[in-house]
Design a protein around this motif. Structure first.
Motif, PDB file in Angstrom:
ATOM      1  N   ALA A  76     -12.238  67.093 -53.841  1.00 23.07           N
ATOM      2  CA  ALA A  76     -11.391  67.996 -54.081  1.00 23.07           C
ATOM      3  C   ALA A  76     -10.297  68.048 -53.077  1.00 23.07           C
ATOM      4  O   ALA A  76      -9.262  68.765 -53.140  1.00 23.07           O
TER       5      ALA A  76
ATOM      6  N   THR B 254      -7.337  66.347 -54.653  1.00 24.19           N
ATOM      7  CA  THR B 254      -6.940  66.785 -55.797  1.00 24.19           C
ATOM      8  C   THR B 254      -6.485  68.439 -55.947  1.00 24.19           C
ATOM      9  O   THR B 254      -6.729  69.145 -54.911  1.00 24.19           O
ATOM     10  N   ALA B 255      -5.904  68.868 -57.031  1.00 22.28           N
ATOM     11  CA  ALA B 255      -5.706  70.216 -57.194  1.00 22.28           C
ATOM     12  C   ALA B 255      -6.984  71.186 -57.464  1.00 22.28           C
ATOM     13  O   ALA B 255      -6.851  72.265 -57.734  1.00 22.28           O
ATOM     14  N   ARG B 256      -7.970  70.475 -57.631  1.00 23.26           N
ATOM     15  CA  ARG B 256      -9.176  71.371 -58.191  1.00 23.26           C
ATOM     16  C   ARG B 256      -9.887  71.966 -56.832  1.00 23.26           C
ATOM     17  O   ARG B 256      -9.835  71.464 -55.731  1.00 23.26           O
ATOM     18  N   PRO B 257     -10.413  73.175 -56.968  1.00 24.00           N
ATOM     19  CA  PRO B 257     -11.304  73.961 -56.048  1.00 24.00           C
ATOM     20  C   PRO B 257     -12.704  73.119 -55.634  1.00 24.00           C
ATOM     21  O   PRO B 257     -13.067  72.467 -56.449  1.00 24.00           O
ATOM     22  N   TRP B 258     -12.943  72.963 -54.528  1.00 25.47           N
ATOM     23  CA  TRP B 258     -13.936  72.286 -53.935  1.00 25.47           C
ATOM     24  C   TRP B 258     -15.226  72.434 -54.729  1.00 25.47           C
ATOM     25  O   TRP B 258     -16.085  71.649 -54.893  1.00 25.47           O
ATOM     26  N   TRP B 259     -15.482  73.807 -55.063  1.00 24.26           N
ATOM     27  CA  TRP B 259     -16.707  74.158 -55.666  1.00 24.26           C
ATOM     28  C   TRP B 259     -16.891  73.754 -57.070  1.00 24.26           C
ATOM     29  O   TRP B 259     -17.762  73.295 -57.477  1.00 24.26           O
ATOM     30  N   PHE B 260     -15.564  73.632 -57.742  1.00 26.97           N
ATOM     31  CA  PHE B 260     -15.877  73.221 -59.049  1.00 26.97           C
ATOM     32  C   PHE B 260     -15.796  71.616 -59.100  1.00 26.97           C
ATOM     33  O   PHE B 260     -16.646  71.337 -59.975  1.00 26.97           O
ATOM     34  N   SER B 261     -15.270  70.866 -58.126  1.00 33.64           N
ATOM     35  CA  SER B 261     -15.566  69.424 -58.393  1.00 33.64           C
ATOM     36  C   SER B 261     -17.198  69.307 -57.796  1.00 33.64           C
ATOM     37  O   SER B 261     -17.659  68.244 -58.654  1.00 33.64           O
TER      38      SER B 261
ATOM     39  N   ARG C  93     -19.210  70.106 -60.828  1.00 31.99           N
ATOM     40  CA  ARG C  93     -19.066  69.222 -61.812  1.00 31.99           C
ATOM     41  C   ARG C  93     -19.943  67.886 -61.849  1.00 31.99           C
ATOM     42  O   ARG C  93     -20.755  67.320 -62.545  1.00 31.99           O
TER      43      ARG C  93
END
Length: 243
Positions: free
Chosen positions: A206, A209-216, A219
């Motif tokens: 993350a 990338t543009a994703r939040p760290w918790w989302f990545s 996942r």
């Protein structure tokens, strides 16, 4: 520069703030893929063996064997893949080099047409193409970028790809084995450590990338947990069937 010899503040601000992250994935893809593959595949292997009611010694031997086999397989696969890609690019560059020698005028017009298609005036496009062709190596580099989408001076190294894949896979695959090497006889510490590693790996991705760290992180954790759950269930099923 301003008349006083000092840089324009707006230019300095733009230079300092206008930065981009690495979007080519040159280092990110093999590193993340290798570590993730090592974590998921070895965790899945070990949970599958554990599901069949195997002894802890059998589980750790399976994990070590999976680490070695997977790391060498990843290294060999990456080396062959990158070497083949590099050889293909070099062959195409040689074709382009021959064309630059045999038909320089046609190549100049071809490059000028590319620039003109992007909005440059025809006469200016031809002048630029003609000037760039004064240096044969520069002309080759520009045609390679424009027509092949590659940089002849920055082709990937098969050896670097193989070594990085070997170590990144090994780093991921060793995590679920570590608790057994330190004396545990239960599966859950290996699963917990591997899932923490998966979450950390996702959170690290993350950063570029543009994703939040918790989302990545969640996942990657979810994918790994699903794989471990499936293989554990298969281990239980096959263990009962064989028994």
């Amino acid at each position: 520069m301003s008349e006083a010899g000092v840089s324009d503040p707006t230019h300095v601000a733009h230079r300092d703030n206008h930065t981009h992250r690495d979007v080519n994935g040159g280092w990110l893809r093999p590193a993340v893929f290798g570590a993730m593959d090592g974590l998921v595949s070895n965790l899945g292997l070990m949970t599958g063996v554990a599901g069949s009611s195997a002894a802890p010694q059998t589980i750790v031997i399976s994990g070590l064997a999976g680490l070695a086999a997977g790391a060498f397989s990843m290294a060999a696969g990456e080396y062959t893949s990158v070497a083949s890609q590099r050889e293909l690019v070099q062959a195409e560059l040689e074709v382009e080099r021959r064309e630059l020698r045999r038909s320089p005028g046609e190549e100049i017009r071809e490059l000028a047409a590319l620039y003109e298609a992007r909005g440059v005036d025809g006469d200016l496009a031809f002048q630029v193409a003609e000037q760039l062709h004064r240096d044969p190596e520069q002309a080759l580099e520009i045609h390679a970028r424009e027509e092949l989408g590659v940089d002849p001076a920055d082709l990937p190294s098969p050896t670097v790809a193989a070594v990085s894949s070997f170590f990144s896979f090994s780093l991921g695959a060793v995590l679920p084995v570590l608790p057994y090497l330190f004396g545990t006889t239960a599966l859950w510490p290996a699963v917990v450590l591997a899932l923490v590693g998966l979450f950390a790996c996702g959170a690290l991705v993350a950063r570029v990338t543009a994703r939040p760290w918790w989302f990545s992180g969640l996942r990657q954790l979810g994918l790994g947990a699903a794989a471990a759950g499936v293989t554990y269930g298969l281990g239980v099923l096959f263990g009962v069937a064989v028994g």
